[in-house]
Write a protein that holds these residues in place. Sequence first.
Motif, PDB file in Angstrom:
ATOM      1  N   SER A 337       1.016  -1.484  -0.018  1.00 48.42           N
ATOM      2  CA  SER A 337       0.104  -0.051   0.081  1.00 48.42           C
ATOM      3  C   SER A 337       1.157   1.365   0.099  1.00 48.42           C
ATOM      4  CB  SER A 337      -0.572   0.494   1.389  1.00 48.42           C
ATOM      5  OG  SER A 337      -1.917   1.289   1.608  1.00 48.42           O
ATOM      6  N   GLY A 594      -0.798  -4.466   1.391  1.00 47.49           N
ATOM      7  CA  GLY A 594      -1.719  -3.918   0.606  1.00 47.49           C
ATOM      8  C   GLY A 594      -2.854  -4.068  -0.302  1.00 47.49           C
ATOM      9  N   ASP A 611      -1.348  -7.091   7.716  1.00 42.25           N
ATOM     10  CA  ASP A 611      -2.347  -5.453   7.416  1.00 42.25           C
ATOM     11  C   ASP A 611      -3.316  -5.620   8.562  1.00 42.25           C
ATOM     12  OD1 ASP A 611      -4.481  -3.691   6.756  1.00 42.25           O
ATOM     13  OD2 ASP A 611      -4.589  -4.459   5.027  1.00 42.25           O
ATOM     14  N   ARG A 734      -5.559   1.675   4.257  1.00 41.53           N
ATOM     15  CA  ARG A 734      -4.733   0.594   3.825  1.00 41.53           C
ATOM     16  C   ARG A 734      -6.497   0.013   3.435  1.00 41.53           C
ATOM     17  NH1 ARG A 734       0.002  -1.425   7.654  1.00 41.53           N
ATOM     18  NH2 ARG A 734       0.063  -3.104   6.438  1.00 41.53           N
TER      19      ARG A 734
END
Length: 795
Positions: A337, A594, A611, A734
Amino acid sequence: MKITIDGRSIEAQGTKTVLEVAQDNGIYIPALCSHPRLAPYAACRLCVVSIKGKPGFQPSCNTYPAEGMEVVTDSEELRLQRVRTMELILSEHPNACLICSEKADCEDHKASIRKSAEVTGCVFCSSNRRCELQEIVVRLKVDSIPYSSVYRGFSVRRSDPFFIQDYNLCILCGRCVRICHEVRGAAAISFMFRGSQAVVGTMFDRSLMAAGCQFCGACVDVCPTGALAERVGRHEALPDAEAETVCPYCGVGCRLVVETLQGRIQAAKPAEGGVNRGQACVRGRFTLRDVVYSPSRIRRPMVKKDGKLVETSWEDALAFVAGKLKSYAGRACVVVSSQLGCEDLFVLDRFAREALGAGGAVPSLQPSILDGLGDLVKAHGLKTPHRASLADLPGSKAILVLGENVPVSHPVVWVEILEALRCGAKLLVASHKDDLLTRHASQSLKIRPGSEFYLLASLSKVLLESGSPQAGSGLKGLDGFKKSLEKLPASCLADTAGLQEEEVRRLAEALRCCGPIVLVFGQGLISMPWARENLAALWDLAVLTGARLLPLAEESDLFGAWLLARRKPSGAPSLETVLRAATTGEIKALYLAGPAPLPEKHGLEFLVVQDSFVNEACQGADAVLPAATFAEAEGHFVNLEGRVQKSEKVIEPVGEAKPDWWIASHLASRMGAEGFGYEDAGRIKEQLDKEGLLALQEEGEAGFVPVTAPSGGPERAAEYPMVLPGEYCPDYYRTLALCQASPDFKVLRNPRRLKIGPEDAAGAGLQDGAKARVESSSACAAGPGTARVKITGAS
């Protein structure tokens, strides 16, 4: 010039008021209606001073210094005058606590609770001990009020999101009204009625939502009392610490001061310095707390056992992931990301190349406008036209906006554009939509969706045919550019864009006569398959007019990701290539740091999700690794100007979350890669600086690129009869949608809307609010989807 204040000789500038000169030199003058971002108002009359040679008292906030001026800010007469004024103000404000003889000991002995339906005294107010009115009462030593107190009896308004409005506490200083009009350009609130009935409100007493409020929070930030107060945390104790960080959402890179209490985030407020100069938007001002403490946070590592994800230790999770990934070296890819810091992106890219044998980490936002401009540079060996900074906007004479609804996507950029308009600049807008931009535009052209190329090419053609001297004279590629334009008749170009030729000529004339010019553009310009053609036409117009380019980076570190990607070999995979390879089985392992729209059917054998939040990809993941958010890790971000900014760590990570760079470096080390023994983010930044990876150094010369019309153009095919310009949604962090994290934000904006004109809606049998299924033939599309119909202006 020299002036004298209270017997002190002071050097003053004529552009600053007497109040500002005094404040700059540590001389206190009470004031409630003045603010650095607002024009002088002189409403509260507390800042009056005595000036030799002038009768009576003068408001220092509205008086500018003159050579030899002698000012007195503190005398017995001035103190009495200010006390009398304050007594009148307090007569219509709950004042029992303000003038209480026991208030000095109140904090030690009060027995009341802070939370109350209505504020009747300071102890119940969310602004207690950080109220400007409270501070001035103490300084002026006001201890009684010789007038009958009046409680205005307004209902406390709680129906709007993010903040409440208690106008019983309002002192009519006008700050909120003026900042909404002068700085933010929303004009959602104003003064209603006059005299003793005056109150701040909206036209026809509508809600702020109905009045067009942007919920930027600027009114809350300038309110000197508790009349406007943030809903979340208003009854909590005062913060005990704060840290300055970078907003994690868009590419502006606003500086935010995050307040904490006992290690938990309370609120985020715009910092006075930095690129945003004390301003923020609804995302940065009100959603950070909800995002960091979202119920969707991943708190511990998880690995799949017997078909289910189960929590485990970091030691076991790292050993499992490293062992599996090692067997897929050369057949794995990493997606990242662009909202991660430069340190995270750098280590993840190294991890992809050196541990997995991939071509490098692939950004999830592709293509980006920076990628498009970079491709033109590589293809033609030219230097990008001059880049603009936000500071260039107020000094410009014309601003052309394309492919972006700036007040929504980049509100702080919009603030700078508004300042340019107040300084006399012209706002030129070309869009297929009617929005806040068009309300302020000197010229607004309603073009067909996807026809930006035809408008830009026709502008260049008209400017060249006018025969007037152009900034691009004598530059490389001019002849080739002219020849490519000759194949495109001006009337045909304007007609394809849905415009009259005269409209294009008026816009070209505005660009020809004005200077300096800034071209502001965003992701909407490359939302069609002919993105390269659009950017080439924009490039040539910038070179031709000597304009500066301001590409609106959509994510907080998109510029940083682009700078780091320059070292990748040509032919590095794109996100589309990676997803296609995952579908065909060319790659067997995918590492997601990402967001990526994974196809329903893919040939992946191993999937890792790194994440901060649980998302759809987690359902099919073999391992899930909890990553720290922006507030829980130190890092650097590069904003849309190319400004490198440090973001401080604000709180300790939630659960067992770790910085992205920490996770990637530990995995790489376990897989046998060398040089990943980073101890902290500072060591990574040292390596970035040593290699010059964040320095923007462009080679080549300025020049033109030939233009070609898009193949097929924005024409409608029989099977797919409509053109759908992608409208980039900036409301996420995100993989977490802000409407999912914040209930208030869900009230404000819903990203799942299909905007369609009335004619197209009637032809498709759609009604406002109905569900519609959307399919596209474009390879760029994520696939079929459903959305609620919103019928707007023209088709």
